[in-house]
Design a protein around this motif. Structure first.
Motif, short mmCIF file in Angstrom:
data_model
loop_
_atom_site.label_atom_id
_atom_site.label_comp_id
_atom_site.label_asym_id
_atom_site.label_seq_id
_atom_site.Cartn_x
_atom_site.Cartn_y
_atom_site.Cartn_z
N TRP A 43 0.84 -1.21 0.00
CA TRP A 43 0.00 0.00 0.00
C TRP A 43 0.86 1.24 0.00
O TRP A 43 1.93 1.28 0.58
CB TRP A 43 -0.91 0.00 1.24
N PHE A 44 0.33 2.25 -0.63
CA PHE A 44 0.99 3.55 -0.60
C PHE A 44 -0.09 4.62 -0.63
O PHE A 44 -1.00 4.55 -1.45
CB PHE A 44 1.95 3.71 -1.79
N PRO A 45 -0.02 5.59 0.28
CA PRO A 45 -1.08 6.60 0.33
C PRO A 45 -0.97 7.57 -0.84
O PRO A 45 0.12 7.77 -1.39
CB PRO A 45 -0.80 7.33 1.65
N PRO A 46 -2.08 8.17 -1.23
CA PRO A 46 -2.00 9.22 -2.26
C PRO A 46 -1.09 10.34 -1.74
O PRO A 46 -1.24 10.77 -0.60
CB PRO A 46 -3.45 9.70 -2.40
N THR A 47 -0.15 10.72 -2.57
CA THR A 47 0.91 11.61 -2.10
C THR A 47 1.10 12.78 -3.04
O THR A 47 1.09 12.62 -4.26
CB THR A 47 2.23 10.81 -1.98
N LEU A 48 1.27 13.95 -2.42
CA LEU A 48 1.44 15.19 -3.18
C LEU A 48 2.78 15.81 -2.80
O LEU A 48 3.08 15.98 -1.62
CB LEU A 48 0.30 16.15 -2.82
N PHE A 49 3.56 16.13 -3.81
CA PHE A 49 4.78 16.89 -3.57
C PHE A 49 4.60 18.29 -4.10
O PHE A 49 4.20 18.48 -5.25
CB PHE A 49 5.98 16.24 -4.28
N THR A 50 4.92 19.28 -3.26
CA THR A 50 4.93 20.66 -3.75
C THR A 50 6.36 21.18 -3.69
O THR A 50 7.24 20.54 -3.09
CB THR A 50 4.01 21.56 -2.90
N GLY A 51 6.56 22.34 -4.29
CA GLY A 51 7.91 22.91 -4.30
C GLY A 51 8.89 22.09 -5.10
O GLY A 51 10.08 22.05 -4.80
N VAL A 52 8.39 21.43 -6.13
CA VAL A 52 9.25 20.59 -6.97
C VAL A 52 9.74 21.43 -8.14
O VAL A 52 9.02 22.30 -8.65
CB VAL A 52 8.46 19.37 -7.47
N THR A 53 10.96 21.20 -8.57
CA THR A 53 11.47 21.86 -9.77
C THR A 53 11.84 20.81 -10.79
O THR A 53 11.93 19.63 -10.48
CB THR A 53 12.71 22.73 -9.48
N GLN A 54 12.09 21.29 -12.00
CA GLN A 54 12.44 20.38 -13.09
C GLN A 54 13.70 19.58 -12.77
O GLN A 54 13.94 18.53 -13.36
CB GLN A 54 12.65 21.16 -14.39
N ALA A 55 14.51 20.11 -11.85
CA ALA A 55 15.78 19.43 -11.55
C ALA A 55 15.57 18.22 -10.64
O ALA A 55 16.45 17.38 -10.52
CB ALA A 55 16.74 20.42 -10.89
N HIS A 56 14.44 18.15 -9.97
CA HIS A 56 14.22 17.04 -9.04
C HIS A 56 13.96 15.73 -9.78
O HIS A 56 13.28 15.72 -10.81
CB HIS A 56 13.03 17.35 -8.12
N ARG A 57 14.45 14.66 -9.19
CA ARG A 57 14.24 13.37 -9.85
C ARG A 57 12.76 13.02 -9.94
O ARG A 57 12.33 12.39 -10.91
CB ARG A 57 15.01 12.26 -9.10
N ILE A 58 11.97 13.42 -8.93
CA ILE A 58 10.55 13.09 -8.98
C ILE A 58 9.80 13.89 -10.05
O ILE A 58 8.64 13.62 -10.33
CB ILE A 58 9.85 13.26 -7.61
N ALA A 59 10.48 14.89 -10.63
CA ALA A 59 9.86 15.60 -11.75
C ALA A 59 10.29 15.00 -13.09
O ALA A 59 9.76 15.36 -14.13
CB ALA A 59 10.23 17.08 -11.71
N ARG A 60 11.28 14.11 -13.06
CA ARG A 60 11.81 13.60 -14.31
C ARG A 60 11.56 12.11 -14.50
O ARG A 60 11.35 11.64 -15.61
CB ARG A 60 13.32 13.86 -14.38
N GLU A 61 11.62 11.36 -13.39
CA GLU A 61 11.53 9.90 -13.52
C GLU A 61 10.10 9.44 -13.30
O GLU A 61 9.36 9.98 -12.48
CB GLU A 61 12.46 9.24 -12.49
N GLU A 62 9.77 8.41 -14.03
CA GLU A 62 8.44 7.84 -13.89
C GLU A 62 8.38 7.06 -12.58
O GLU A 62 9.14 6.12 -12.37
CB GLU A 62 8.18 6.90 -15.08
N ILE A 63 7.48 7.48 -11.70
CA ILE A 63 7.36 6.81 -10.39
C ILE A 63 6.40 5.63 -10.50
O ILE A 63 6.55 4.62 -9.85
CB ILE A 63 6.89 7.82 -9.31
N PHE A 64 5.42 5.77 -11.36
CA PHE A 64 4.44 4.71 -11.59
C PHE A 64 3.72 4.35 -10.30
O PHE A 64 3.52 3.17 -9.97
CB PHE A 64 5.11 3.48 -12.21
N GLY A 65 3.34 5.38 -9.57
CA GLY A 65 2.60 5.18 -8.33
C GLY A 65 1.79 6.42 -8.03
O GLY A 65 1.83 7.40 -8.78
N PRO A 66 1.07 6.41 -6.91
CA PRO A 66 0.15 7.52 -6.60
C PRO A 66 0.87 8.73 -6.03
O PRO A 66 0.58 9.17 -4.92
CB PRO A 66 -0.81 6.89 -5.57
#
Lengths: 287, 321, 487
Positions: free
Chosen positions: C377-400
């Protein structure tokens, strides 16, 4: 005393300019009889890189031109080529040693091919687009868009062969980097002069001369190239290794043909559709 | 408990907005648009919640407590209204645990009769006023209609807005009329009926909702029940979004009342799910959500009996009124 | 309008509303479906588990190279003897028959899909299975109309198609692959994903029930090696793959120098772009649907929220409120919005990238939600303050997990949206018509959803630009991908 004629220096065609190879290299190109015809620039990997940069820079502007405008530009290439047909007939006869009739046939076909593709610019969209009747209140259409920067290994015919592979790529709004026929590169550069004087924006077509085996792998592995046309690759091992390299960024690959291609035949639309992506747009329908 | 002054306007911060027709129009047209397809899909998806067992029992009793048991017919009589009022107090005479409805809703001339029957039971009397259902009368007549109903004992006034004025963009006129009616209401609560079936678009429903809230309505209400479509899930959802957003901006709560067309327990539960998930659980209370309905009550009662007895009931076991 | 309640009135707690699993009959073990029969494989077997409980559901045969060879041979025989020679009108009837059986057994398929995959029953029931049936209906009708496909008077099937599909939409991806292939006259060898083989095996039973000629559809279960054997098999004429970009590249390399045709439908990192004039409540729904549909296990998921700075706070506030109503839990509960993560491996990847997101300075938020103790299980998750340089903005997480970035102008939105090696999909939310069309032109993505998101239809081509793959599935291009013709 006979006049000394002025010989042409054949250079590369990159970004609308005619630079020498940054490597400073050139190679000897002989005519059909084995006599020196000229020196051709021997492009390096850095020239290939510069050509890709130029093609990428030109892509935004060229792809966003109206299809009508691209059509006229490609047609303009045909017009200018027609005006210089004698020069091309002479060059083909010298370089390939063909008869006047065959050289004329090749030039005719090259001009006609440009006219044929020019007409496609504002029609291929209509042929391959679709309005999709989805099961819901949505407007949904699919239209083609150019793939981007396409690298091309041109087939042997320096005029007709090159025109046949390049015209469909640019007609659809792509830009390209072409490695001209290694054995007969000079006419391809002369064709570059035609393009340079035909309203074609610099960088839409970039022509490299030199060793396919040396340059093509750099283009095949280049991460800012979106597609590669292997039509002119005759060595199956090289073709396979280029296709393998192309997978690094999932380039669209057009494989080398099975046998000899009769370039005099009217082509189908596959060389257009090979370099098109389908974009599907959805929008709700409501008040 | 947050208490605000009984000011007539929604909040002081909005005074500039209602200063002129053009400022009001700018504000209402500056509200975010509503995409019809997306809104309807969301409402439909809320309707797929499966409410069973304990949750269903809770929902049925809550829904009964939210019913404004309504009769608005030309053929209404004092006898009919007395019967309706009795039913509101004792929806299921066989089961004393069955809650009362929130109110009965009648024409102004029936208010006194309803009030007399209901006495101090706690069931409110709501009266439709302001030339219901068309609203096509002069303002002073609408105000007199309202005052008559209040004087006769109405706890709540369900007014209709001037849809003609609204649709032709004369928002300030609509606003001022609501303010005037609210003043005529005195202590009675004001529900504002938009007749959303005539407003045509969800954008208009959202604008009307804000207009009504700015003008100080205690409730915003979908329909008169005399025009089709009456209440629909998406329309109610848009209104629930509006009251949610209004509280976000002003801290003040406004109630929502879908009316007309809600006939089954299943439908009612879908609305409650929507209230719960769109506006929030604070609205799950008869003070903040009502159903304008008549036949709905008997279906709720039948389902309630089914849950209690484990067998399906039939209409013969419930009173007709 | 005079008071705000101090506390909520009694909470409207939805009682459990589980869909009965008695409708499905899971066998203890499954063989391979080759030449119309279930046969034992020559390799080992593996277990498929329910990701919501970690309960073992069945033992499934792992096809080795010799099994794949048998399957390809069966497909070749069926191609040359029956299916390839059959009039299109007859092929059509088989496909219509399959579509009907899928509808009839829809509840069974949906429950089985939710058990094996972990997705909520409301999605398998309302999206996956109906769209599966729709695909078979749509392509059935093409089977006897190929000469109208714009590929010349008599387009030919390619032969044997080797198809490898992922675990996120097991049955739907099967339909996307098998329906057009069969309509065009090809026969297929299909490998479902290792973690989700059961609905493909039930589909094999449906083929039997439909009396589909043996060998037309062959289902070989297994892991990566089985897939490689299909791709590498010399008698496969067409390879169709949906899955990760890395595997897609490996396939592109594997087929280099062959005559195999390839369709690849790979990863994505779609931007969902919200302008200040967006229909905001629908945009919030679109954001939620874009990233939390199917636990975010969607290649076209709107995993990058690009919101215009002027409305960022408002949109995020509404989004958080909406996320708080998402119900995470038992996939078979009809009220579940977010089910189980498909596998321990995928869960680990989501956790890792989320932790990286935090360590890189992204602000992480999830609504309070109780996760079941067993399962993934993984809860629905929101990241704010992300920039294009962050890995979570570039890589496919394939999750919520949603990464939020902001922009100021349409041009900036386009630049950020296109600043990715992927190009599968994009979303645009604005009430301005001309801007929608401009954005749709500028975005380098195969599917652009304007004022909607994650909509699928058999008539609508789907597929990516750049490293999201090539070729299209759905519509006429999806049919053409299985035909050889003169254009």
């Amino acid at each position: 005393m006979a006049r000394i004629d002025v010989k042409k220096t054949y250079k590369l065609y990159i970004g609308g300019q005619f630079p020498r190879s940054e490597s400073g290299r050139s190679y000897v190109v002989n005519d059909a009889k084995g006599n020196l015809m000229a020196n051709a620039a021997q492009a390096s990997r850095k020239d290939a890189r510069d050509a890709v940069t130029a093609a990428r820079a030109a892509f935004g502007g060229w792809s966003s031109r109206t299809a009508y405008n691209r059509s006229q530009v490609v047609y303009r290439i045909a017009e200018v080529l027609e005006g210089r047909r004698d020069q091309f007939v002479a060059e083909l006869r010298t370089s390939e040693g063909v008869t006047s009739a065959r050289a004329n046939a090749a030039v005719d076909a090259a001009i006609d091919r440009l006219v044929w593709y020019a007409g496609w610019a504002d029609k291929i969209t209509q042929v391959v687009s679709s309005a999709n009747p989805v099961a819901g209140p949505y407007f949904n259409i699919s239209t083609p868009e150019p793939t981007g920067v396409v690298a091309v290994v041109a087939p042997t015919g320096p005029l007709l062969g090159l025109v046949s592979v390049v015209a469909p790529i640019i007609t659809t709004g792509n830009t390209c980097v072409v490695i001209a026929s290694e054995a007969h590169p000079l006419t391809s550069i002369t064709l570059g002069e035609v393009m340079a004087t035909s309203d074609l924006p610099g960088g839409v077509v970039n022509v490299l001369t030199g060793s396919v085996a040396e340059i093509a792998p750099w283009l095949a592995s280049h991460m800012d190239v979106n597609g590669i046309d292997l039509t002119g690759v005759t060595d199956p091992e090289l073709a396979t290794s280029l296709e393998v390299a192309a997978a690094d960024n999932l380039k669209r690959v057009r494989r080398a043909p099975d046998g000899e291609v009769d370039w005099l035949q009217t082509p189908g639309t596959d060389r257009l559709t090979d370099w098109l992506e389908t974009k599907t747009v959805w929008h709700p329908i409501g008040i | 408990m947050t208490t605000t002054s009984a000011s007539t306007s929604g909040a002081g911060v909005f005074d500039d907005i209602t200063a002129s027709d053009s400022s009001l129009r700018r504000f209402l047209h500056g509200l975010p648009g509503v995409d019809q397809v997306g809104a309807e899909a969301r409402a439909a998806s809320l309707g797929t919640r499966s409410i069973k067992t304990t949750a269903k029992a809770f929902a049925i009793d809550l829904a009964i407590r939210m019913v404004d048991l309504t009769t608005l017919e030309g053929q209404d009589t004092h006898g009919k209204v007395r019967a309706l009022a009795s039913k509101a107090m004792h929806p299921d005479p066989a089961d004393p645990t069955c809650p009362m409805t929130a109110a009965v809703c009648v024409y102004p001339d029936m208010v006194a009769t309803a009030k007399q029957t209901l006495g101090s039971s706690g069931v409110k009397v709501a009266a439709v006023a302001t030339a219901f259902p068309s609203g096509r009368a002069a303002l002073d007549i609408k105000l007199a209609d309202t005052r008559d109903a209040v004087e006769a004992g109405a706890d709540e006034i369900d007014m209709v807005i001037d849809r003609g004025a609204f649709l032709s963009g004369r928002y300030l006129e609509v606003y001022e009329e609501i303010v005037a009616v609210k003043e005529a209401c005195g202590d009675a609560h004001l529900k504002i009926i938009f007749e959303t079936g005539e407003l045509q678009t969800y954008d208009n429903v959202r604008r009307a909702s804000w207009l009504g809230m700015l003008a100080g309505g205690h409730f915003i209400k979908t329909s008169t029940g005399k025009v089709q479509p009456a209440a629909t899930p998406p329309v109610t959802m848009i209104m629930l979004e509006a009251v949610r957003d209004f509280r976000e901006q002003t801290g003040q709560m406004v109630g929502v009342k879908p009316a007309g067309g809600i006939k089954t327990t299943k439908d009612a539960i879908k609305y409650l799910v929507m209230v719960n998930e769109v506006a929030g659980p604070d609205w799950l209370d008869p003070d903040w959500f009502r159903f304008g309905a008549s036949t709905l009550l008997n279906d709720l009662l039948m389902q309630r009996t089914k849950m209690a007895t484990g067998r399906y009931s039939g209409p013969d076991y419930f009173t007709l009124d | 309008m005079v008071k705000v309640p101090e506390r909520a009135t009694p909470f409207f707690e939805y009682a459990p509303a589980p869909e009965s699993r008695s409708i499905v009959d899971i066998k203890a073990s499954y063989g391979l479906f080759i030449d119309g029969e279930f046969v034992d494989g020559h390799g080992k077997s593996f277990k498929t588990i329910s990701p919501s409980s970690e309960e073992v559901l069945a033992e499934v045969a792992e096809a080795d190279e010799s099994d794949v060879d048998l399957a390809v041979k069966a497909a070749r025989r069926a191609y040359s003897r029956t299916w390839g020679r059959m009039p299109g009108s007859e092929r059509a009837k088989y496909l219509y028959r399959i579509a009907r059986i899928i509808q009839e057994r829809g509840r069974e398929l949906a429950v089985l899909e939710s058990i094996d995959n972990g997705k909520p029953i409301k999605e398998s029931r309302d999206v996956d299975v109906p769209v599966v049936a729709a695909h078979f209906f749509y392509y059935a009708g093409w089977a006897d109309k190929l000469s109208y496909a714009g590929l010349g008077p008599d387009p030919k099937a390619l032969g044997v198609a080797g198809q490898v599909i992922p675990w996120n939409f097991p049955l739907l991806m099967l339909a996307w692959k098998i329906a057009p292939a069969l309509a065009a006259g090809n026969t297929v060898v299909l490998k479902p994903a290792e973690t989700t083989p059961l609905t493909a095996l039930l589909f094999a039973e449906i083929c039997q029930q439909a009396d589909l000629p043996p060998g037309v559809v062959n289902i070989v279960t297994g892991a990566g090696a089985t897939g490689q054997a299909i791709v590498a098999h010399p008698d496969v004429d067409k390879v169709a793959f949906t899955g990760s970009t890395d595997v897609g590249k490996a396939i592109a390399r594997a087929v280099a120098g062959t005559k195999k045709k390839v369709t690849l439908e790979l990863g994505g990192k779609a931007a969902n772009i919200v302008f200040d004039d967006a229909p905001v409540d629908q945009a919030v729904e679109g954001i939620v649907n874009g990233i939390f549909f199917n636990q975010g296990h969607v290649c076209c998921a709107g995993s990058r929220l690009l919101v215009q700075e002027s409305v960022a706070d408002e949109v995020l506030e509404k989004l958080k409120r909406r996320m708080s109503t998402l119900r995470v839990g038992d996939p078979l509960d009809k009220n579940t919005d977010i089910g189980a993560i498909n596998s321990a491996e995928q869960l680990a990847k989501i956790r890792e990238l989320s932790e990286i997101g935090e360590s890189e300075g992204g602000e992480r938020w999830s609504p309070p939600c109780e996760l079941p103790s067993n399962g993934f299980w993984f809860p629905p998750t929101l990241f704010t303050g992300v920039t294009q340089a962050h890995r979570i903005a570039r890589e496919e997480i394939f999750g919520p997990v949603l990464s939020t970035l902001t922009f100021r102008t349409p041009k900036e939105a386009v630049e950020k949206a296109n600043n990715t090696p992927y190009g599968l999909s994009a979303g645009v939310w604005t009430d301005k018509g001309s801007r929608i069309l401009w954005m749709a032109n500028q975005l380098r993505a195969g599917v652009v959803w304007a004022n909607t998101f994650n909509k699928f239809d058999p008539t609508s081509p789907f597929g990516g630009y750049k490293e999201s793959g090539f070729g299209r599935e759905g519509g006429l291009p999806g049919l053409a991908a299985y035909l050889e013709g003169d254009r």
